[in-house]
Design a protein around this motif. Sequence first.
Motif, PDB file in Angstrom:
ATOM      1  N   ILE A 100       0.842  -1.203   0.000  1.00  0.00           N
ATOM      2  CA  ILE A 100       0.000   0.000   0.000  1.00  0.00           C
ATOM      3  C   ILE A 100       0.878   1.255   0.000  1.00  0.00           C
ATOM      4  CG2 ILE A 100      -1.629   1.372   1.353  1.00  0.00           C
ATOM      5  CD1 ILE A 100      -3.007  -0.919   0.045  1.00  0.00           C
ATOM      6  N   ILE A 101       1.910   1.236   0.828  1.00  0.00           N
ATOM      7  CA  ILE A 101       2.825   2.380   0.903  1.00  0.00           C
ATOM      8  C   ILE A 101       3.512   2.621  -0.439  1.00  0.00           C
ATOM      9  CG2 ILE A 101       4.958   3.230   1.970  1.00  0.00           C
ATOM     10  CD1 ILE A 101       4.090   1.734   4.530  1.00  0.00           C
ATOM     11  N   ASP A 102       3.978   1.532  -1.082  1.00  0.00           N
ATOM     12  CA  ASP A 102       4.637   1.652  -2.389  1.00  0.00           C
ATOM     13  C   ASP A 102       3.688   2.203  -3.448  1.00  0.00           C
ATOM     14  OD1 ASP A 102       7.127   0.857  -1.581  1.00  0.00           O
ATOM     15  OD2 ASP A 102       6.873  -1.246  -2.147  1.00  0.00           O
ATOM     16  N   LEU A 103       2.451   1.759  -3.430  1.00  0.00           N
ATOM     17  CA  LEU A 103       1.474   2.245  -4.401  1.00  0.00           C
ATOM     18  C   LEU A 103       1.206   3.730  -4.214  1.00  0.00           C
ATOM     19  CD1 LEU A 103      -1.097  -0.723  -4.432  1.00  0.00           C
ATOM     20  CD2 LEU A 103       0.333   0.008  -6.341  1.00  0.00           C
ATOM     21  N   LEU A 104       1.108   4.161  -2.971  1.00  0.00           N
ATOM     22  CA  LEU A 104       0.858   5.574  -2.689  1.00  0.00           C
ATOM     23  C   LEU A 104       2.056   6.454  -3.065  1.00  0.00           C
ATOM     24  CD1 LEU A 104      -0.977   5.292   0.764  1.00  0.00           C
ATOM     25  CD2 LEU A 104      -1.996   5.778  -1.475  1.00  0.00           C
ATOM     26  N   LYS A 105       3.233   5.838  -3.077  1.00  0.00           N
ATOM     27  CA  LYS A 105       4.443   6.587  -3.438  1.00  0.00           C
ATOM     28  C   LYS A 105       4.693   6.606  -4.953  1.00  0.00           C
ATOM     29  CE  LYS A 105       7.096   5.993   0.839  1.00  0.00           C
ATOM     30  NZ  LYS A 105       8.319   5.387   1.451  1.00  0.00           N
ATOM     31  N   GLY A 106       3.816   5.983  -5.719  1.00  0.00           N
ATOM     32  CA  GLY A 106       3.993   6.007  -7.166  1.00  0.00           C
ATOM     33  C   GLY A 106       4.555   4.731  -7.751  1.00  0.00           C
ATOM     34  N   THR A 174       1.975   2.358 -24.910  1.00  0.00           N
ATOM     35  CA  THR A 174       1.785   3.709 -24.349  1.00  0.00           C
ATOM     36  C   THR A 174       1.391   3.652 -22.873  1.00  0.00           C
ATOM     37  OG1 THR A 174      -0.512   3.668 -25.120  1.00  0.00           O
ATOM     38  CG2 THR A 174       1.121   4.696 -26.575  1.00  0.00           C
ATOM     39  N   LEU A 175       1.122   2.438 -22.380  1.00  0.00           N
ATOM     40  CA  LEU A 175       0.757   2.273 -20.964  1.00  0.00           C
ATOM     41  C   LEU A 175       1.969   1.920 -20.103  1.00  0.00           C
ATOM     42  CD1 LEU A 175      -2.527   0.189 -21.427  1.00  0.00           C
ATOM     43  CD2 LEU A 175      -2.338   2.647 -20.980  1.00  0.00           C
ATOM     44  N   SER A 176       3.157   2.208 -20.588  1.00  0.00           N
ATOM     45  CA  SER A 176       4.384   1.846 -19.873  1.00  0.00           C
ATOM     46  C   SER A 176       4.481   2.482 -18.490  1.00  0.00           C
ATOM     47  CB  SER A 176       5.608   2.230 -20.702  1.00  0.00           C
ATOM     48  OG  SER A 176       5.602   3.621 -20.970  1.00  0.00           O
ATOM     49  N   PHE A 177       3.767   3.603 -18.289  1.00  0.00           N
ATOM     50  CA  PHE A 177       3.798   4.270 -16.977  1.00  0.00           C
ATOM     51  C   PHE A 177       3.175   3.396 -15.879  1.00  0.00           C
ATOM     52  CE2 PHE A 177      -0.268   5.318 -18.848  1.00  0.00           C
ATOM     53  CZ  PHE A 177      -1.155   5.300 -17.782  1.00  0.00           C
ATOM     54  N   LEU A 178       2.401   2.385 -16.297  1.00  0.00           N
ATOM     55  CA  LEU A 178       1.757   1.504 -15.312  1.00  0.00           C
ATOM     56  C   LEU A 178       2.693   0.431 -14.765  1.00  0.00           C
ATOM     57  CD1 LEU A 178      -1.722   0.912 -17.007  1.00  0.00           C
ATOM     58  CD2 LEU A 178      -1.231   2.380 -15.045  1.00  0.00           C
ATOM     59  N   THR A 179       3.819   0.197 -15.435  1.00  0.00           N
ATOM     60  CA  THR A 179       4.698  -0.908 -15.034  1.00  0.00           C
ATOM     61  C   THR A 179       5.242  -0.754 -13.621  1.00  0.00           C
ATOM     62  OG1 THR A 179       6.592   0.193 -16.090  1.00  0.00           O
ATOM     63  CG2 THR A 179       5.380  -1.427 -17.407  1.00  0.00           C
ATOM     64  N   SER A 180       5.432   0.487 -13.188  1.00  0.00           N
ATOM     65  CA  SER A 180       5.970   0.697 -11.833  1.00  0.00           C
ATOM     66  C   SER A 180       4.978   0.282 -10.744  1.00  0.00           C
ATOM     67  CB  SER A 180       6.358   2.169 -11.639  1.00  0.00           C
ATOM     68  OG  SER A 180       5.226   3.016 -11.814  1.00  0.00           O
ATOM     69  N   TYR A 181       3.698   0.160 -11.142  1.00  0.00           N
ATOM     70  CA  TYR A 181       2.685  -0.235 -10.161  1.00  0.00           C
ATOM     71  C   TYR A 181       2.467  -1.752 -10.117  1.00  0.00           C
ATOM     72  CZ  TYR A 181       1.374   4.703  -9.970  1.00  0.00           C
ATOM     73  OH  TYR A 181       1.392   6.064  -9.790  1.00  0.00           O
ATOM     74  N   PRO A 184       4.196  -3.668  -6.680  1.00  0.00           N
ATOM     75  CA  PRO A 184       3.446  -3.547  -5.417  1.00  0.00           C
ATOM     76  C   PRO A 184       2.014  -4.050  -5.525  1.00  0.00           C
ATOM     77  CG  PRO A 184       3.789  -1.382  -6.423  1.00  0.00           C
ATOM     78  CD  PRO A 184       4.645  -2.347  -7.176  1.00  0.00           C
ATOM     79  N   ALA A 185       1.407  -3.948  -6.716  1.00  0.00           N
ATOM     80  CA  ALA A 185       0.040  -4.456  -6.881  1.00  0.00           C
ATOM     81  C   ALA A 185       0.011  -5.973  -6.718  1.00  0.00           C
ATOM     82  CB  ALA A 185      -0.507  -4.052  -8.247  1.00  0.00           C
ATOM     83  N   MET A 186       1.030  -6.658  -7.255  1.00  0.00           N
ATOM     84  CA  MET A 186       1.102  -8.115  -7.102  1.00  0.00           C
ATOM     85  C   MET A 186       1.279  -8.498  -5.642  1.00  0.00           C
ATOM     86  SD  MET A 186       3.186  -9.729 -10.328  1.00  0.00           S
ATOM     87  CE  MET A 186       4.701  -8.844  -9.985  1.00  0.00           C
ATOM     88  N   VAL A 187       2.136  -7.764  -4.934  1.00  0.00           N
ATOM     89  CA  VAL A 187       2.342  -8.043  -3.504  1.00  0.00           C
ATOM     90  C   VAL A 187       1.028  -7.914  -2.749  1.00  0.00           C
ATOM     91  CG1 VAL A 187       3.545  -7.343  -1.408  1.00  0.00           C
ATOM     92  CG2 VAL A 187       4.747  -7.304  -3.593  1.00  0.00           C
ATOM     93  N   LEU A 188       0.282  -6.849  -3.062  1.00  0.00           N
ATOM     94  CA  LEU A 188      -0.989  -6.598  -2.385  1.00  0.00           C
ATOM     95  C   LEU A 188      -1.973  -7.748  -2.620  1.00  0.00           C
ATOM     96  CD1 LEU A 188      -2.878  -3.248  -2.188  1.00  0.00           C
ATOM     97  CD2 LEU A 188      -4.097  -5.277  -2.914  1.00  0.00           C
ATOM     98  N   LEU A 189      -2.145  -8.133  -3.880  1.00  0.00           N
ATOM     99  CA  LEU A 189      -3.115  -9.167  -4.218  1.00  0.00           C
ATOM    100  C   LEU A 189      -2.709 -10.535  -3.667  1.00  0.00           C
ATOM    101  CD1 LEU A 189      -3.877  -8.180  -7.920  1.00  0.00           C
ATOM    102  CD2 LEU A 189      -5.363  -7.858  -5.940  1.00  0.00           C
TER     103      LEU A 189
END
Length: 301
Positions: A100-106, A174-181, A184-189
């Motif tokens: 959650i912290i990582d997601l909030l940090k970008g 063009t959705l490459s900006f999502l890769t950083s998420y 942490p999204a996998m960790v969360l799920l």
Amino acid sequence: MQTNNHDSTILKISVFGALLFSVMGITWGILANSQMIIFDGLYSFISLGLSLLSLFAFSFIQKEDQERFQYGKDVIEPLVIIFKACAIIAMCLFAFSTSIIDLLKGGREVALGPAALYALIATVLCIIVYRIMKNKQSNSEFVRAEAAQWLMDTILSGAVLLGFIIALILNQTTLSFLTSYIDPAMVLLVSLYFLKVPVRMLIKNTKELLWMAPSTDIQYQVTQAVELAKAKYNINEDFTRVTKVGKTIFIEIDFVLSEGTIINNVDEFDKVRKEFDQQLHIEGHTKWFTLSFTKDRKWVL
């Protein structure tokens, strides 16, 4: 004794596998800057400690000590598994909060190529270890708990592999900006999904520790045997208590006899006990069986 050696061998395989994955996961995760891979490695590291604990507890249970443990040591098995379940739950909750912290940090930038390679290797190796443990059937709750841990690790590694493949694909669009998420999204799920197995282990073994009623299958077998004896010997009333602790099923049956009951002496009582014991076939478990007879129901209330 052969079964005990078999179970001990399976636990040793689990210990060796956990050691390999913990070193590989933590090291690779740091190099790839992946919280998901570090989580995988930490899970394996905690599994290593828990597997060693299971191996020690298993060895301790096998050593007879009738003077101090007059009812056996089976209670140690659910006690250890409860501790294991609590440790895994704590780790999952910690991983959930950090994601959650990582997601909030970008999000988190990850070296996707090395991360995906790790996930592929880990998935294959986890499947191999899990299949080995699954194929070596055992009635030990320790072994079942270890197999459950490896199933979770297999699912984790597979989810990591899928996530990094998705990230590699997104990185070319063009959705490459999502890769950083992704990481942490996998960790969360995964941490949320993982909570299911240890919570089940916790509930099941807490019931054993509290000497609650066992599964309906076991209760049904005992009830059937009791009803047959009551019908055959004209017994009107019984008080039956059954519980399961580790591999041992504790069965206590008190028959209240009446004037119409057709058993009246010790030899006949022993005959009923022998018949009852022969009717109960609960594979993979040890029976602790007590069958009593009385004409005064106050002794069984």
